[in-house]
Write a protein that holds these residues in place. Structure first.
Motif, PDB file in Angstrom:
ATOM      1  N   GLY A   9       0.843  -1.199   0.000  1.00  0.00           N
ATOM      2  CA  GLY A   9       0.000   0.000   0.000  1.00  0.00           C
ATOM      3  C   GLY A   9       0.867   1.233   0.000  1.00  0.00           C
ATOM      4  N   GLU A  10       0.239   2.367  -0.115  1.00  0.00           N
ATOM      5  CA  GLU A  10       1.010   3.605  -0.188  1.00  0.00           C
ATOM      6  C   GLU A  10       1.808   3.861   1.077  1.00  0.00           C
ATOM      7  OE1 GLU A  10      -0.684   7.151  -1.754  1.00  0.00           O
ATOM      8  OE2 GLU A  10      -2.012   6.017  -3.083  1.00  0.00           O
ATOM      9  N   GLU A  11       1.341   3.219   2.159  1.00  0.00           N
ATOM     10  CA  GLU A  11       2.037   3.406   3.430  1.00  0.00           C
ATOM     11  C   GLU A  11       3.485   2.945   3.345  1.00  0.00           C
ATOM     12  OE1 GLU A  11       0.154   1.196   6.515  1.00  0.00           O
ATOM     13  OE2 GLU A  11       1.669   1.810   7.975  1.00  0.00           O
ATOM     14  N   PHE A  12       3.731   1.953   2.499  1.00  0.00           N
ATOM     15  CA  PHE A  12       5.071   1.380   2.454  1.00  0.00           C
ATOM     16  C   PHE A  12       5.911   1.908   1.294  1.00  0.00           C
ATOM     17  CE2 PHE A  12       2.449  -1.601   4.718  1.00  0.00           C
ATOM     18  CZ  PHE A  12       3.189  -1.763   5.868  1.00  0.00           C
ATOM     19  N   LEU A  13       5.368   2.895   0.667  1.00  0.00           N
ATOM     20  CA  LEU A  13       6.074   3.449  -0.480  1.00  0.00           C
ATOM     21  C   LEU A  13       6.962   4.596  -0.017  1.00  0.00           C
ATOM     22  CD1 LEU A  13       5.739   2.638  -3.441  1.00  0.00           C
ATOM     23  CD2 LEU A  13       4.214   4.583  -3.705  1.00  0.00           C
ATOM     24  N   LEU A  14       8.228   4.519  -0.418  1.00  0.00           N
ATOM     25  CA  LEU A  14       9.120   5.650  -0.155  1.00  0.00           C
ATOM     26  C   LEU A  14       9.133   6.517  -1.399  1.00  0.00           C
ATOM     27  CD1 LEU A  14      12.250   4.000   1.467  1.00  0.00           C
ATOM     28  CD2 LEU A  14      10.538   5.403   2.602  1.00  0.00           C
ATOM     29  N   ALA A  15       8.536   7.678  -1.318  1.00  0.00           N
ATOM     30  CA  ALA A  15       8.472   8.520  -2.513  1.00  0.00           C
ATOM     31  C   ALA A  15       9.818   9.187  -2.726  1.00  0.00           C
ATOM     32  CB  ALA A  15       7.388   9.562  -2.352  1.00  0.00           C
ATOM     33  N   ARG A  16      10.344   9.073  -3.927  1.00  0.00           N
ATOM     34  CA  ARG A  16      11.556   9.780  -4.305  1.00  0.00           C
ATOM     35  C   ARG A  16      11.145  11.030  -5.092  1.00  0.00           C
ATOM     36  NH1 ARG A  16      14.464   7.467  -0.541  1.00  0.00           N
ATOM     37  NH2 ARG A  16      15.266   5.409  -1.037  1.00  0.00           N
ATOM     38  N   PRO A  17      12.103  11.906  -5.442  1.00  0.00           N
ATOM     39  CA  PRO A  17      11.731  13.219  -5.986  1.00  0.00           C
ATOM     40  C   PRO A  17      10.662  13.231  -7.081  1.00  0.00           C
ATOM     41  CG  PRO A  17      14.071  13.120  -5.711  1.00  0.00           C
ATOM     42  CD  PRO A  17      13.549  11.802  -5.285  1.00  0.00           C
ATOM     43  N   LEU A  18      10.806  12.382  -8.102  1.00  0.00           N
ATOM     44  CA  LEU A  18       9.847  12.424  -9.200  1.00  0.00           C
ATOM     45  C   LEU A  18       8.452  12.101  -8.698  1.00  0.00           C
ATOM     46  CD1 LEU A  18      11.742  10.788 -12.176  1.00  0.00           C
ATOM     47  CD2 LEU A  18      11.336  13.182 -11.693  1.00  0.00           C
ATOM     48  N   MET A  19       8.391  11.079  -7.829  1.00  0.00           N
ATOM     49  CA  MET A  19       7.112  10.666  -7.257  1.00  0.00           C
ATOM     50  C   MET A  19       6.541  11.803  -6.418  1.00  0.00           C
ATOM     51  SD  MET A  19       5.336   7.884  -7.137  1.00  0.00           S
ATOM     52  CE  MET A  19       3.935   7.334  -6.183  1.00  0.00           C
ATOM     53  N   THR A  20       7.381  12.420  -5.618  1.00  0.00           N
ATOM     54  CA  THR A  20       6.932  13.523  -4.779  1.00  0.00           C
ATOM     55  C   THR A  20       6.302  14.614  -5.633  1.00  0.00           C
ATOM     56  OG1 THR A  20       8.928  13.093  -3.523  1.00  0.00           O
ATOM     57  CG2 THR A  20       7.669  15.053  -2.924  1.00  0.00           C
ATOM     58  N   ALA A  21       6.985  14.937  -6.734  1.00  0.00           N
ATOM     59  CA  ALA A  21       6.506  16.023  -7.580  1.00  0.00           C
ATOM     60  C   ALA A  21       5.164  15.681  -8.201  1.00  0.00           C
ATOM     61  CB  ALA A  21       7.526  16.312  -8.680  1.00  0.00           C
ATOM     62  N   ILE A  22       5.024  14.428  -8.609  1.00  0.00           N
ATOM     63  CA  ILE A  22       3.787  14.029  -9.289  1.00  0.00           C
ATOM     64  C   ILE A  22       2.638  13.933  -8.302  1.00  0.00           C
ATOM     65  CG2 ILE A  22       2.726  12.092 -10.486  1.00  0.00           C
ATOM     66  CD1 ILE A  22       4.537  12.938 -12.442  1.00  0.00           C
ATOM     67  N   ALA A  23       2.919  13.385  -7.137  1.00  0.00           N
ATOM     68  CA  ALA A  23       1.837  13.091  -6.214  1.00  0.00           C
ATOM     69  C   ALA A  23       1.451  14.297  -5.357  1.00  0.00           C
ATOM     70  CB  ALA A  23       2.236  11.926  -5.316  1.00  0.00           C
ATOM     71  N   SER A  24       2.231  15.355  -5.457  1.00  0.00           N
ATOM     72  CA  SER A  24       1.990  16.489  -4.567  1.00  0.00           C
ATOM     73  C   SER A  24       0.601  17.092  -4.772  1.00  0.00           C
ATOM     74  CB  SER A  24       3.064  17.544  -4.825  1.00  0.00           C
ATOM     75  OG  SER A  24       2.641  18.784  -4.353  1.00  0.00           O
ATOM     76  N   GLU A  25       0.011  17.517  -3.661  1.00  0.00           N
ATOM     77  CA  GLU A  25      -1.320  18.142  -3.725  1.00  0.00           C
ATOM     78  C   GLU A  25      -1.221  19.521  -4.363  1.00  0.00           C
ATOM     79  OE1 GLU A  25      -4.229  17.051  -2.515  1.00  0.00           O
ATOM     80  OE2 GLU A  25      -3.585  15.187  -1.558  1.00  0.00           O
ATOM     81  N   GLU A  26      -0.180  20.242  -3.947  1.00  0.00           N
ATOM     82  CA  GLU A  26       0.040  21.590  -4.469  1.00  0.00           C
ATOM     83  C   GLU A  26       0.923  21.496  -5.707  1.00  0.00           C
ATOM     84  OE1 GLU A  26      -1.023  24.504  -3.093  1.00  0.00           O
ATOM     85  OE2 GLU A  26      -2.247  23.268  -1.758  1.00  0.00           O
ATOM     86  N   PRO A  27       0.738  22.389  -6.666  1.00  0.00           N
ATOM     87  CA  PRO A  27       1.660  22.366  -7.807  1.00  0.00           C
ATOM     88  C   PRO A  27       3.078  22.701  -7.356  1.00  0.00           C
ATOM     89  CG  PRO A  27       0.262  24.308  -7.883  1.00  0.00           C
ATOM     90  CD  PRO A  27      -0.265  23.446  -6.792  1.00  0.00           C
ATOM     91  N   VAL A  28       4.067  22.063  -7.969  1.00  0.00           N
ATOM     92  CA  VAL A  28       5.454  22.272  -7.560  1.00  0.00           C
ATOM     93  C   VAL A  28       6.288  22.687  -8.764  1.00  0.00           C
ATOM     94  CG1 VAL A  28       5.338  20.572  -5.722  1.00  0.00           C
ATOM     95  CG2 VAL A  28       6.082  19.892  -8.001  1.00  0.00           C
ATOM     96  N   VAL A  29       7.522  23.060  -8.496  1.00  0.00           N
ATOM     97  CA  VAL A  29       8.509  23.210  -9.561  1.00  0.00           C
ATOM     98  C   VAL A  29       9.465  22.041  -9.427  1.00  0.00           C
ATOM     99  CG1 VAL A  29      10.423  24.565 -10.450  1.00  0.00           C
ATOM    100  CG2 VAL A  29       8.371  25.718  -9.666  1.00  0.00           C
ATOM    101  N   LEU A  30       9.577  21.236 -10.460  1.00  0.00           N
ATOM    102  CA  LEU A  30      10.466  20.080 -10.423  1.00  0.00           C
ATOM    103  C   LEU A  30      11.743  20.407 -11.177  1.00  0.00           C
ATOM    104  CD1 LEU A  30      11.160  17.084  -9.962  1.00  0.00           C
ATOM    105  CD2 LEU A  30       9.840  16.548 -11.997  1.00  0.00           C
TER     106      LEU A  30
END
Lengths: 306, 458
Positions: free
Chosen positions: A121-142
């Motif tokens: 499940g998502e609980e066990f997922l370690l988000a790395r930068p690309l994932m963080t950028a995609i999954a972020s609630e707020e728009p980001v600058v990658l």
């Protein structure tokens, strides 16, 4: 870990509506953009296309991403590329240890199916930068920094992220971006990037700024330096860059030099001060010889600095 | 240009870019249209930058784009003007110029070039043309006229110390600005010609010179260094690729056990012994005889760059006999000093000063026979012109057999191979030969190196 997130966004997010607005905004956060820089940044926010920024080292490619983030009021997610960077470091990784603990904790009594559902499940997922950028609630600058340092295989993996802003995880399915990140890729041109990657990007070539432009930058970062010294400094930097050096001085180094001169309380750049402080802008021994010989001499005779 | 014809025009521009070798795909064209929807078309700079950002994806492409863009829209405007009978009135109030006025014009142009102001340069280009047209110096051939005007104005990139101190031409003018001024002259002359004749000359494809980036010999040196840095990376990584990625991964038991403490003694994460990257060992033989004089500088710069990046490398220069120059390169960092020292004390010329490959091979084999092994790479830089002497390909074959891989870089165009006393065919059967006289070809060579299977088969 190569990822780092900047401090929380200071302002509310901004949506620029003209090139001039972007230019103003970047200036307001201390980055003086050239004309094409402002234009391409504006297009990137409007069209949602990634931007490939190329240019010599030290012309402010990474700085541009930081400035954009703080102007747009978005978080900056940075992926620093290096040789051997792989998906586990860039996209996501399963948190083995946590999964294992979970299995051990529930070892008796639970069926395999139940556990399997749990541990992927998502609980066990370690988000790395690309994932963080995609999954972020707020728009980001990658910011994908120094993409030319990675292997071609990694570039291929980026294609999915860059064109559709999504990531496929076999166990979870597709993670679609909720917001549209502004993506900047930087490259020092140490290797040719693939056509497929280039096709998906807007292209921006950053070069050393023109004399007036650099003068403005130096004065912004070292405002106490007197106007004449600043101009002289930028002219000298221009002369040094015109020589063929292993590493020509970057903008950051001209700013450093300006600050150094400020500390020393220098009134004018003559041959002597130049030779003493040259090590701030020239970092190779052979380069120093060339510069001392060619520029140092010119500085000796006043008035005819072209 | 009416607005509704713009899409067609943009497509034509894309077509023209393709003809000049810029890879413009359909997706790029779509992007270009999307971008044009976002900016105002009234600013020429924005319009050009926006198109450039979507259509030209490298610095070289960008340069071609600038040229094509200028040519394309210049022609488009001229066609429209010719159709509608619009003429520019450049028969302005310029009477016969006196010598003083001409001097003033010279100074003005030189100052504009030094400051690099585009607008001023444009106006001055037209004034210069008008001035020289009056003196009946036009030859009718645009290229000739451009050079004639430039010379008459005394515009040179080299310093001209005989001029007075306040003359901007004294220290030499920036090359780039000179080039731009010439381009402006050319364009204005073309415009005048179109006005006279009322129709357009055929579009001229860009020459090699136009599209090349401005560079001096030292900039070339930098380019060579860049390519060689690539070479190093590829040589370093490629050994493993050839052998498969995981074949040599040995589990490091000690580190695995240690890591397993984190997970309660269960070895979840396997730790592997680090793979020692194979150190490429390189032997470079470089011909420095007179038949390759022009290429020697290029070769020496390749050697120099190689020495900067590889530690396990031995280099030799040869003409009639061979001389190891590894030490010189290791102690001298400066390219100029290196080439001087090699010129002075390598002592490779014996009597005739002509290359003797047979002798070179046997001396080389004698010197390095024990050190050559299958992991070594031998690179020969030379033109394979034996001056009628015995090529001794049999000894070369022995060298190639002992070394893992053997490459030959020939500074002559492939067309001249095996003509006259060139015997490259004799050697080519034992090694892979490349034509190599530009950095682009050097890059090709580097690329070829990354296909290890083919190279290994030899």
């Amino acid at each position: 870990m190569s990822a780092s997130s900047s401090a929380a966004p200071s302002a509310v997010s901004v949506a620029p509506d003209s090139v001039a607005a972007v230019s103003e905004g970047l200036r307001a956060v201390g980055y003086l953009p050239g004309e094409s820089t402002a234009l391409v940044s504006y297009l990137a926010t409007k069209l949602g296309k990634p931007v490939l920024v190329e240019g010599p080292a030290g012309v402010g490619k990474t700085e541009l991403a930081k400035a954009l983030a703080s102007y747009l009021g978005r978080e900056l997610v940075r992926l620093q590329c290096y040789e051997g960077l792989d998906e586990a470091k860039a996209l996501y990784e399963w948190n083995y240890r946590k999964q294992l603990l979970r299995i051990q904790a529930e070892a008796s009594g639970t069926g395999w199916d139940a556990v399997q559902d749990d541990i992927f499940g998502e609980e066990f997922l370690l988000a790395r930068p690309l994932m963080t950028a995609i999954a972020s609630e707020e728009p980001v600058v990658l910011l994908i920094d120094e993409i030319d340092k990675t292997d071609q295989e990694f570039e291929a993996m980026l294609l999915e992220v860059l064109s559709d802003f999504q990531i496929s995880i076999p166990e979870l399915g597709r993670v679609q971006s909720r917001t549209h990140p502004v993506v900047l890729l930087t490259s020092n041109n140490s290797r040719e990037l693939t056509e497929a990657l280039k096709r998906r990007c807007l292209y921006l070539w950053l070069d050393y700024p023109a004399l007036e432009h650099e003068l403005e930058i130096v004065r912004l970062h070292a405002p106490e330096l007197s106007a004449t010294v600043a101009r002289r400094l930028v002219e000298v930097i221009g002369m040094v860059r015109a020589l063929d050096l292993k590493k020509p001085p970057s903008i950051a180094e001209s700013i450093d030099w300006a600050r150094a001169l400020l500390l020393l309380g220098v009134e004018d750049i003559d041959a002597e001060t130049f030779n003493e402080t040259m090590s701030v802008i020239v970092k190779h021994r052979t380069d120093m010889d060339v510069v001392a010989e060619r520029v140092g001499l010119k500085l000796g005779s006043p008035a005819d600095v072209a | 240009m009416s607005p509704d014809s713009l899409p067609a025009r943009i497509l034509e521009l894309g077509e023209e870019l393709r003809r000049e070798g810029v890879a413009v795909g359909t997706s790029e064209m779509l992007d270009a249209f999307a971008v044009l929807g976002e900016i105002s078309w009234t600013s020429q700079e924005d319009f050009r930058e926006a198109l450039a950002a979507t259509l030209a994806k490298s610095q070289e492409d960008r340069r071609v784009f600038e040229l094509v863009f200028d040519r394309f829209f210049f022609r488009a405007v001229e066609v429209a003007a010719a159709q509608q009978g619009i003429r520019e009135d450049d028969e302005a109030s310029l009477g016969e110029l006196s010598e003083e006025e001409l001097d003033a014009l010279r100074a003005q142009i030189a100052a504009a070039l030094r400051d690099g102001s585009e607008g001023a340069m444009r106006d001055l280009a037209r004034m210069a043309i008008a001035a020289f047209a009056r003196r009946q110096e036009g030859s009718g051939v645009i290229g000739v006229d451009v050079q004639r005007i430039r010379r008459a104005l005394g515009l040179r990139a080299e310093p001209q110390p005989e001029l007075p101190a306040d003359d901007p031409r004294r220290d030499g003018l920036p090359r780039e600005a000179l080039r731009r001024f010439e381009a402006l002259l050319r364009r204005e002359l073309e415009r005048a010609q179109i006005e006279r004749t009322g129709n357009l000359p055929p579009a001229r494809p860009l020459g090699e010179l136009d599209r090349a980036l401005p560079s001096g010999p030292l900039a070339d040196l930098a380019a060579v260094h860049r390519v060689v840095a690539q070479l190093r990376r590829r040589l370093a990584t490629q050994g493993q690729q050839a052998r498969g990625h995981r074949r040599h991964a040995h589990v490091d038991v000690r580190r695995t056990m240690r890591a397993s403490l984190q997970t309660g003694g269960v070895p979840v994460v396997l730790k592997f012994r680090p793979r020692r990257p194979r150190r490429p060992e390189i032997y470079v033989l470089c011909d420095v005889s007179t038949s390759v004089t022009s290429a020697s500088v290029f070769f020496l710069s390749v050697l120099h760059a190689l020495h900067d990046t590889f530690r396990k490398m031995r280099s030799f220069v040869f003409i009639e006999r061979i001389s190891e120059v590894t030490d010189i390169f290791e102690h001298e960092r400066n390219f100029k000093a290196v080439s001087e020292r090699i010129g002075n004390d390598a002592g490779v010329a014996d009597i005739s000063g002509y290359t003797d490959y047979g002798r070179v091979w046997s001396e080389f084999l004698l010197q390095v026979e024990d050190d050559l092994h299958p992991r070594a790479t031998v690179i020969v830089l030379g033109d394979a012109r034996t001056n009628g002497r015995d090529p001794r390909a049999d000894i070369f074959a022995q060298i190639a057999a002992r070394a893992g891989r053997t490459f030959w870089l020939n500074p002559e165009p492939r067309l001249y191979w095996n003509y006259g006393d060139s015997v490259i065919a004799a050697y080519e059967q034992y090694c892979t030969a490349f034509e190599c006289w530009t950095t682009a070809q050097l890059e090709d060579f580097v690329r070829a190196l990354t296909r290890p299977v083919i190279a290994a088969a030899r």
